[in-house]
Design an enzyme around this catalytic site. Sequence first.
Site, PDB file in Angstrom:
ATOM      1  N   ASP A  25       0.664  -1.594   0.044  1.00  0.00           N
ATOM      2  CA  ASP A  25      -0.013  -0.303   0.080  1.00  0.00           C
ATOM      3  C   ASP A  25       0.572   1.538   0.127  1.00  0.00           C
ATOM      4  OD1 ASP A  25      -2.027   1.867   0.480  1.00  0.00           O
ATOM      5  OD2 ASP A  25      -2.513   1.018   3.056  1.00  0.00           O
ATOM      6  N   ASN A  27      -0.198   3.994  -1.035  1.00  0.00           N
ATOM      7  CA  ASN A  27      -0.508   6.186  -0.586  1.00  0.00           C
ATOM      8  C   ASN A  27      -1.489   5.872   0.625  1.00  0.00           C
ATOM      9  OD1 ASN A  27      -2.724   4.195  -1.112  1.00  0.00           O
ATOM     10  ND2 ASN A  27      -3.506   5.597  -2.731  1.00  0.00           N
ATOM     11  N   ASP A  29      -3.610   3.696   1.996  1.00  0.00           N
ATOM     12  CA  ASP A  29      -5.545   4.413   1.988  1.00  0.00           C
ATOM     13  C   ASP A  29      -6.122   2.422   2.986  1.00  0.00           C
ATOM     14  OD1 ASP A  29      -4.991   2.525  -0.143  1.00  0.00           O
ATOM     15  OD2 ASP A  29      -6.487   4.068  -1.521  1.00  0.00           O
ATOM     16  N   ASP A  33      -1.475  -1.043  -4.586  1.00  0.00           N
ATOM     17  CA  ASP A  33      -2.190   0.276  -5.666  1.00  0.00           C
ATOM     18  C   ASP A  33      -1.060  -0.694  -6.214  1.00  0.00           C
ATOM     19  OD1 ASP A  33      -0.325   1.363  -4.544  1.00  0.00           O
ATOM     20  OD2 ASP A  33      -1.263   2.376  -2.954  1.00  0.00           O
ATOM     21  N   ASP A 204      -9.126 -15.571 -17.423  1.00  0.00           N
ATOM     22  CA  ASP A 204      -9.721 -16.065 -16.621  1.00  0.00           C
ATOM     23  C   ASP A 204     -10.624 -16.831 -17.267  1.00  0.00           C
ATOM     24  OD1 ASP A 204     -10.822 -15.943 -13.584  1.00  0.00           O
ATOM     25  OD2 ASP A 204     -12.714 -15.168 -14.511  1.00  0.00           O
ATOM     26  N   GLU A 273      -7.185 -19.514 -17.577  1.00  0.00           N
ATOM     27  CA  GLU A 273      -7.398 -20.718 -16.531  1.00  0.00           C
ATOM     28  C   GLU A 273      -8.131 -21.710 -17.462  1.00  0.00           C
ATOM     29  OE1 GLU A 273      -8.871 -20.148 -11.935  1.00  0.00           O
ATOM     30  OE2 GLU A 273     -10.435 -18.674 -14.307  1.00  0.00           O
TER      31      GLU A 273
END
Length: 544
Positions: A25, A27, A29, A33, A204, A273
Amino acid sequence: MQHNQQTDWWRGAVIYQVYPRSFYDANDDGIGDLKGVTEKLPYIAKLGVDAIWLSPFFTSPMKDFGYDVSDYCDVDPIFGDLADFDELIERAHSLNIKVIIDQVLNHTSDQHPWFIESRSSHNNPKADWYVWVDPKPDGSVPNNWLSVFGGPAWRWDSRRRQYYLHNFLDSQPDLNFHNPAVVDAVLDTVKFWLERGVDGFRLDTANYYFHDEQLRDNPPQPHIAEGSIGVRPDNPYAYQLHLYDKSRPENIAFLKRLRALLDQYPGTTTVGEIGCDFSLKTMAAYSQGGDKLHMCYSFDLLTHDSSMEHIRNTVETMEKGLGDGWPCWSIGNHDVERVISRWRRGKEVSQARAKVYMVMQLSLRGSVCLYQGEELGLPEAELTFEQLVDPFGINFWPEFKGRDGCRTPLPWENTMPNGGFSQTAEPWLPVSDTHLPLAVAEQEGERHSVLHAYRDFLHFRRHHPVLIQGDITFHHHDEQCLVFSRHLGQESMLIAINSGDETEILPLPVKQAQQITLPEGIKEGHIEHSSLVLPSCSVLIAKL
């Protein structure tokens, strides 16, 4: 067959899966990210992998944490923006790391503009971009198809007064791939990212794109078996043989069009997948011939069966049907319990066993997907019901605790409360107390840690092409032990592993073998007369 090393880099490549929400993380929050991934790329580069696979970071309402896409061509603000993505690509390439991104083409979010338009009327330009079907005369669902997430695969829409198909959450409507305009549109989104410099795609649910146009009922499953996405006997999805709702023959033509697009960008790749009742057969069909997917992986090694017999049977079955296709082996990802917990077999979670599974996976013929945290030997995080955010887990609690336990933030430091993932913000999922002693900073300072074993063995593997490109022959298996050899040109190498708690003595399957010293921290067996002596959780590698 000759292969170009530059364009065929993916053959035998090691791909590190990054789940951005839980990686780092930047930033503060509470949510990982893209800037966090970029900041930690030197860590990934030091590990010695060839590529990263980024789980979805696209614009999304996050009902399925990014696998419900509402804009295929933008970054969700919680992860950053397109400039952050471009920076990530540039930094990764400067470190000789390829970037593969998730493409969720089977379905969108119900908040995607395509679906909003499609559901608005029966005669709008996108009216048949999704699978809309009238109810039966009694108002019931069109057929017996089920959702992976439980219950019917059909959701009533009062505006259109029809049902729409959703193989997953009802907020994830399936696109209608029988419509050529849909195929063109999804391929345009693939091209968008190719133009941006990505090196490939993890696809996916790659066998779900087409459905049976006749909407025939699925027959009952002759036996309840694991092997597909989230299939367990407590989920009714397992009670059907999924002949008509996925793995349809029309998929082949679409995969050929997709491959033709990627062939315009030399050096790019796909890994699909495959979750179905005939996954190994489907993997072979989808990856052979050089005109469809470059490689596939199934859920066959993502079940709870950790016996070496199961691993040998899975790999040999794949090898026999593969032809010129190429497999990709995964023993953990963001959808299943962490491997060191899933394969514990009633034993304590063992860091020594984590190293054994690592050597086994990295020595099989094929490419490899490693899930973030496997290089730390992280066990499954234990969460309370109140801490769950995964809709799958919430629906099936307590028999199935969902996917949150494998998605908790990566521990960078042994510090409370956030393990260095966030500085002050509360993470979106709690950092597990059991993970803190296994944090990156802790393992950096421990020469015999799982982290160092991964780095060392990945380096060892790079210097032995037979482990990357060689053919494979199996010699022995039992519940705990596996012995096989790899062959490339004049070079042959024997690999013997013991994942059990007792010393095993096995016959040496060849006349002569010269043992190779393994990286420090990996427990070794030895050759004695004509026998392999394998202590508990040990490995032996020898030149033949």
